[in-house]
Enzyme design. Sequence first.
Site, PDB file in Angstrom:
ATOM      1  N   SER A 141      -5.377  37.129   1.032  1.00 14.50           N
ATOM      2  CA  SER A 141      -6.115  37.017   2.373  1.00 14.50           C
ATOM      3  C   SER A 141      -6.657  35.962   2.738  1.00 14.50           C
ATOM      4  CB  SER A 141      -6.892  38.433   2.402  1.00 14.50           C
ATOM      5  OG  SER A 141      -6.224  39.486   2.618  1.00 14.50           O
ATOM      6  N   ASN A 190       3.767  31.064   1.063  1.00 16.15           N
ATOM      7  CA  ASN A 190       4.591  32.181   0.784  1.00 16.15           C
ATOM      8  C   ASN A 190       5.115  33.046   1.971  1.00 16.15           C
ATOM      9  OD1 ASN A 190       6.228  34.051  -0.192  1.00 16.15           O
ATOM     10  ND2 ASN A 190       4.388  35.087  -1.471  1.00 16.15           N
ATOM     11  N   TRP A 191       6.356  32.570   2.591  1.00 13.21           N
ATOM     12  CA  TRP A 191       6.768  33.372   3.816  1.00 13.21           C
ATOM     13  C   TRP A 191       7.256  34.854   3.613  1.00 13.21           C
ATOM     14  CZ3 TRP A 191       9.715  28.694   6.686  1.00 13.21           C
ATOM     15  CH2 TRP A 191       8.696  27.645   6.842  1.00 13.21           C
ATOM     16  N   LYS A 192       7.395  35.163   2.253  1.00 12.39           N
ATOM     17  CA  LYS A 192       7.885  36.364   1.853  1.00 12.39           C
ATOM     18  C   LYS A 192       9.070  36.605   2.565  1.00 12.39           C
ATOM     19  CE  LYS A 192       3.184  37.889   0.847  1.00 12.39           C
ATOM     20  NZ  LYS A 192       2.439  38.880   0.687  1.00 12.39           N
ATOM     21  N   GLU A 196      -4.073  36.115  -8.089  1.00  9.43           N
ATOM     22  CA  GLU A 196      -3.949  36.622  -6.855  1.00  9.43           C
ATOM     23  C   GLU A 196      -4.345  38.171  -7.097  1.00  9.43           C
ATOM     24  OE1 GLU A 196      -1.110  34.690  -3.842  1.00  9.43           O
ATOM     25  OE2 GLU A 196       0.019  35.866  -5.142  1.00  9.43           O
ATOM     26  N   GLY A 220      -0.115  34.073   2.082  1.00 13.81           N
ATOM     27  CA  GLY A 220       0.915  34.847   2.588  1.00 13.81           C
ATOM     28  C   GLY A 220       1.121  34.980   4.074  1.00 13.81           C
ATOM     29  N   GLY A 221       0.448  36.206   4.735  1.00 14.21           N
ATOM     30  CA  GLY A 221       0.453  36.328   6.002  1.00 14.21           C
ATOM     31  C   GLY A 221      -0.199  35.000   6.981  1.00 14.21           C
ATOM     32  N   GLY A 276      -2.513  40.728   1.237  1.00 10.48           N
ATOM     33  CA  GLY A 276      -2.204  41.145   2.522  1.00 10.48           C
ATOM     34  C   GLY A 276      -2.999  42.293   3.059  1.00 10.48           C
ATOM     35  N   GLU A 314       4.123  41.267  -5.883  1.00  5.83           N
ATOM     36  CA  GLU A 314       4.922  42.263  -5.230  1.00  5.83           C
ATOM     37  C   GLU A 314       6.053  42.419  -6.109  1.00  5.83           C
ATOM     38  OE1 GLU A 314       4.960  40.231  -1.632  1.00  5.83           O
ATOM     39  OE2 GLU A 314       2.879  40.761  -1.416  1.00  5.83           O
ATOM     40  N   HIS A 367       5.135  36.917  -8.690  1.00  2.00           N
ATOM     41  CA  HIS A 367       4.310  37.342  -7.717  1.00  2.00           C
ATOM     42  C   HIS A 367       3.908  38.677  -7.919  1.00  2.00           C
ATOM     43  CE1 HIS A 367       2.827  38.520  -3.607  1.00  2.00           C
ATOM     44  NE2 HIS A 367       2.543  37.353  -3.382  1.00  2.00           N
TER      45      HIS A 367
HETATM   46  C1  PEP Z   1       0.616  36.062  -1.046  1.00  2.00           C
HETATM   47  O1  PEP Z   1       1.437  36.295  -0.532  1.00  2.00           O
HETATM   48  O2  PEP Z   1       0.781  35.498  -2.307  1.00  2.00           O
HETATM   49  C2  PEP Z   1      -0.563  36.173  -0.493  1.00  2.00           C
HETATM   50  C3  PEP Z   1      -1.732  35.878  -1.105  1.00  2.00           C
HETATM   51  O3  PEP Z   1      -0.542  37.076   0.576  1.00  2.00           O
HETATM   52  P1  PEP Z   1      -1.765  37.178   1.562  1.00  2.00           P
HETATM   53  O4  PEP Z   1      -2.293  35.730   1.818  1.00  2.00           O
HETATM   54  O5  PEP Z   1      -1.074  37.662   3.080  1.00  2.00           O
HETATM   55  O6  PEP Z   1      -2.829  38.144   1.163  1.00  2.00           O
END
Ligand code: PEP
Length: 252
Positions: free
Chosen positions: A213, A9-11, A167, A234-235, A173, A97, A95
């Site tokens: 993470s 997920n590049w957000k 999640e 994500g990151g 994040g 967010e 998600h």
């Molecule tokens: C996500 O964006 O769904 C996520 C899990 O982010 P991260 O891996 O950065 O925690």
Amino acid sequence: MRRKFIAGNWKMNLDRASAIALAQQLAERSSHIEGVDLAVFPPSLYVDAVAQALAGSRVAWGVQNVYHQPNGAFTGEISVAMVKDLGCRYAILGHSERRHILGETDEMVNKKVHAVLDGGLTPIVCVGETIDERESGRTMEVIERQVNGSLAGLDAAQIRRTVIAYEPVWAIGTGKNATPAQAEEVHLALRKILADRYNSEIAQSVCIQYGGSVKASNARELLSQPDIDGALVGGASLKADEFLGIVAGALA
Ligand code: PEP
């Protein structure tokens, strides 16, 4: 035997050129990888360009959100048909967010899930508790409410086509992942919810990803848990080395 599924997920990150460059690297460097499904979720504006870079590769693509209505006066939204038009196979829905920053409710997520399934795409439906909910012992209650609300009205064939991503909000994040045991406990509870709603064969067949993470260094121990079928990343999905390191962890 469920296949592992690693999704990036590049957000709201990257620009057009760096999104294309990352997609090209992933396409090239994943060509030999077997036995795991891969997908990336660029910002919607770059999906078309990323799709061209990934066409014919092992990496599928999707969107981070979609609207449930087919067309009309919904300024700023995009429809399932538009997403299909760009060759997307998946849509991330609910998600944390979007739930916590943009106010999406289970009811809104549920409408999107139906629209995505009706359009022939695969929804990745996110659920997860906040730190307050975990610390007050309400994790399972929250997960059950989100699953029952977000996945309301899905028949057996539809739930089989749905991916669930657990999640925990406190792990997204933050660099602080759930321990493999914490994640496995919730994944097992999710299968129990599905077994009660459908049956145990269906509960065993649904792909349940962990997200929060995940990185190359912790992927292997998380993904070796019996009920963790992949990762929503994500990151760490913004760097080809890290993302492919996670994929390697899934194959180990
Ligand atoms: C996500 O964006 O769904 C996520 C899990 O982010 P991260 O891996 O950065 O925690």
